[in-house]
Design an enzyme around this catalytic site. Structure first.
Site, PDB file in Angstrom:
ATOM      1  N   LYS A  89       7.102  10.684  -2.184  1.00  0.00           N
ATOM      2  CA  LYS A  89       7.732  10.091  -1.237  1.00  0.00           C
ATOM      3  C   LYS A  89       8.294  11.198  -0.398  1.00  0.00           C
ATOM      4  O   LYS A  89       8.480  11.001   0.841  1.00  0.00           O
ATOM      5  CB  LYS A  89       8.765   8.971  -1.546  1.00  0.00           C
ATOM      6  N   HIS A 135       9.308  -6.820   1.204  1.00  0.00           N
ATOM      7  CA  HIS A 135       8.916  -6.591  -0.176  1.00  0.00           C
ATOM      8  C   HIS A 135       9.885  -7.761  -1.079  1.00  0.00           C
ATOM      9  O   HIS A 135      10.984  -7.982  -0.814  1.00  0.00           O
ATOM     10  CB  HIS A 135       9.654  -5.376  -0.866  1.00  0.00           C
ATOM     11  N   LYS A 137       2.770   9.045  -1.647  1.00  0.00           N
ATOM     12  CA  LYS A 137       3.456   9.996  -2.808  1.00  0.00           C
ATOM     13  C   LYS A 137       2.744  11.268  -2.730  1.00  0.00           C
ATOM     14  O   LYS A 137       2.030  11.470  -2.514  1.00  0.00           O
ATOM     15  CB  LYS A 137       3.011   9.380  -4.251  1.00  0.00           C
ATOM     16  N   ASP A 192       7.732   5.721   2.565  1.00  0.00           N
ATOM     17  CA  ASP A 192       8.775   5.126   1.485  1.00  0.00           C
ATOM     18  C   ASP A 192       9.971   5.005   2.347  1.00  0.00           C
ATOM     19  O   ASP A 192      10.411   5.502   3.470  1.00  0.00           O
ATOM     20  CB  ASP A 192       8.659   5.783   0.272  1.00  0.00           C
ATOM     21  N   LYS A 238       1.726   3.711   3.910  1.00  0.00           N
ATOM     22  CA  LYS A 238       3.125   3.152   4.317  1.00  0.00           C
ATOM     23  C   LYS A 238       4.167   4.311   3.628  1.00  0.00           C
ATOM     24  O   LYS A 238       3.837   5.091   3.067  1.00  0.00           O
ATOM     25  CB  LYS A 238       3.547   2.092   3.320  1.00  0.00           C
ATOM     26  N   THR A 248       1.959   3.174  -0.682  1.00  0.00           N
ATOM     27  CA  THR A 248       2.901   4.016  -0.200  1.00  0.00           C
ATOM     28  C   THR A 248       2.607   5.524  -0.588  1.00  0.00           C
ATOM     29  O   THR A 248       2.030   5.761  -1.544  1.00  0.00           O
ATOM     30  CB  THR A 248       4.346   3.556  -0.918  1.00  0.00           C
ATOM     31  N   HIS A 308      11.489  -2.591   4.015  1.00  0.00           N
ATOM     32  CA  HIS A 308      11.570  -2.447   2.572  1.00  0.00           C
ATOM     33  C   HIS A 308      12.901  -2.718   2.136  1.00  0.00           C
ATOM     34  O   HIS A 308      14.050  -2.372   2.728  1.00  0.00           O
ATOM     35  CB  HIS A 308      11.316  -0.997   2.406  1.00  0.00           C
TER      36      HIS A 308
END
EC number: 4.1.1.39
Length: 499
Positions: A193, A342, A191, A219, A217, A189, A309
């Protein structure tokens, strides 16, 4: 005004003969069990939807009456007798609580019970998770005679499953499209975010993919904000994907989050992602079941992978006495039709008992779930050919845990190392290299028959002698653990949080 607490109901209640229509439908208040919602001799049909609730009755409320109340309030009942029941086939349509068991080791001062409740299939609209949940988790969760209520598991009949399309792509087809087999997929993910510009965001995506990850990905809360419009993010991210694919010769992707305030906006963003050549789009659980199913249909029509998610789930899944178990959410997600979900890490920063999390993964990716009380699975559940969901492990994991993750979850999972990639001391690409080398070393050792659970640290150290980025990752995070007691463990198996 009457106070409809249990003692008052007991004081004004006069026993009635439920088989006698004159008494059964006379105006006034009856106990739910006498209205027909408690049927201990009932044998559930193959076509019944069965729900298992954990009930905590208020003091003085009989557990069988509490179970009958849950059955009534989640199907056809209200607080008083209504004569319009006689205009329906109420004997068929009322839910039936047919079994109540004490929860093992529950607090004697506040006892809990497992209540099994069967629902006639005709109570639910075909192919609608929204309608199913409106009954099963509707008003009943605020019912005063219950101190707490939790939906632990469900048995969904094949006849009902056949009305759902399920995942648009599924694990098998996704692997065929990616041409990647024999190992978990790797992701990260971006970062931080929030706060990056589109160009810097794209750079993070490129570095991660170039270093060996399969996916980057968005977030859950990156949509379209003042610092980065969604269209800018899509353009820069897909430029990064295309460049990394050309340089590595591997199929790559970035989960473009199309979550928005309206379905029209979500469709617009998804269509733009498709135009740019993306193979995958992402949504958040908070958009709701109707929106999830709508996006699943769009993904099926457009041959796109749909990533979900589970943002917001812990508001109702984390507490053991009230809410919904994530194993139920996982079942609904498979029915609604997502390709990725998830489902916990067990060893990361987020809540998740190892056995419980394995149960969630099994719900996502098995063709048939057998009863497994140690993993919280109470019902035999055939999946009627619905495609499998790829579970995602994300949240506080790093390369030093690779042996644990591979042992817990096997090959059909996505391991997402956000901070464990972006936070690498030598940079993002080095973080990706560290994770890819750690995974391939562990898969190789497993395939050679080695005991990766106990030899895992040694296997990683050996690989790190030839891979500086992996050595740096292990030196940075080797001792980082999140070993806290789980708030939600299976009732039939006590396990620690950390594997």
């Amino acid at each position: 005004m009457n106070d409809f607490s249990q003692p008052v109901i007991d004081s004004i209640h006069k026993p009635r003969d439920a088989a006698n229509p004159r008494e059964r439908y006379a105006a006034g208040v009856m106990k739910y069990r006498e209205m027909g919602y408690w049927q201990p001799d009932y044998a559930p049909k193959d076509t019944d939807v069965i729900a298992l609730f954990r009930i905590t009755p208020q003091p003085g409320v009989d557990p069988e009456e509490a179970a009958a109340a849950v059955a009534g309030e989640s199907s056809t009942a209200t607080w008083t007798v209504v004569w319009t029941d006689r205009l329906t086939a109420c004997d068929i349509y009322r839910a039936k609580a047919y079994r109540v068991d004490p929860v093992p080791a529950s607090n004697a001062a506040e006892p809990q019970y497992f209540a099994y409740i069967a629902y006639e299939l005709d109570l639910f609209e075909e192919g609608s998770v929204a309608n199913l949940t409106a009954s099963i988790i509707g008003n009943v969760f605020g019912f005063k005679p219950l101190k707490a209520l939790r939906l632990e598991d469900m048995r969904i009949p094949v006849a009902y499953l056949k009305t759902f399309q399920g995942p648009p792509t599924g694990i098998v087809v996704e692997r065929e499209r990616l041409d990647k087999y024999g190992r978990p997929l790797l992701g990260a993910t971006v970062k931080p975010k929030l706060g990056l510009s589109g160009k810097n965001y794209g750079r993070v995506v490129y570095e991660g993919l170039r270093g060996g990850l399969d996916f980057l990905k968005d977030d859950e809360n990156i949509n379209s904000q003042a610092f980065m419009h969604w269209r800018d993010r899509f353009l820069f991210a897909m430029e990064a994907v295309n460049r990394a694919q050309a340089e590595t010769g591997e199929v790559k992707g970035h989960y473009l989050n199309v979550t928005a305030g309206t379905m029209e906006d979500m469709y617009e963003r998804a269509e733009f992602a498709k135009e740019l050549g993306s193979c995958i789009v992402m949504i958040d659980l908070v958009i709701g079941w109707t929106a999830i199913q709508s996006m699943a249909r769009w993904a099926r029509r457009n041959d796109m992978i749909l990533h979900l998610h589970r943002a917001g789930h812990s508001t109702y899944t984390r507490q053991r006495n009230h809410g919904i178990s994530f194993r139920v959410i996982a079942k609904w997600l498979r029915m609604a039709g997502v390709d990725h979900a998830h489902a916990g890490t067990a060893v990361g920063k987020l809540e998740g008992d190892p056995l419980s999390v394995q149960g969630y993964y099994n719900v996502c990716r098995e063709s048939h779930n057998e009863v497994d009380l140690s993993r919280g699975i109470f019902f035999d559940q055939p999946w009627a050919g619905l495609r499998k969901v790829m579970p995602v492990a994300s949240g506080g994991i790093h390369a030093g845990q690779m042996h644990q993750l591979l042992d817990l979850f096997g090959d059909d999972a996505i391991l997402q190392f956000g901070g464990g990639t972006i936070g690498h001391p030598a940079g993002i690409q080095a973080g990706a290299v560290a994770n890819r080398v750690a995974l391939e070393a562990m898969v190789k050792a497993r395939n050679e028959g080695r005991d990766i659970v106990h030899e895992g640290p040694d296997i990683l150290e050996a690989a790190a002698r030839w891979c500086t980025p992996l050595k740096q990752a292990l030196d940075t995070w080797r001792d980082v653990t999140f070993n806290y007691a789980s708030t939600d463990t299976p009732d039939f198996a006590a396990t620690p949080t950390a594997a």
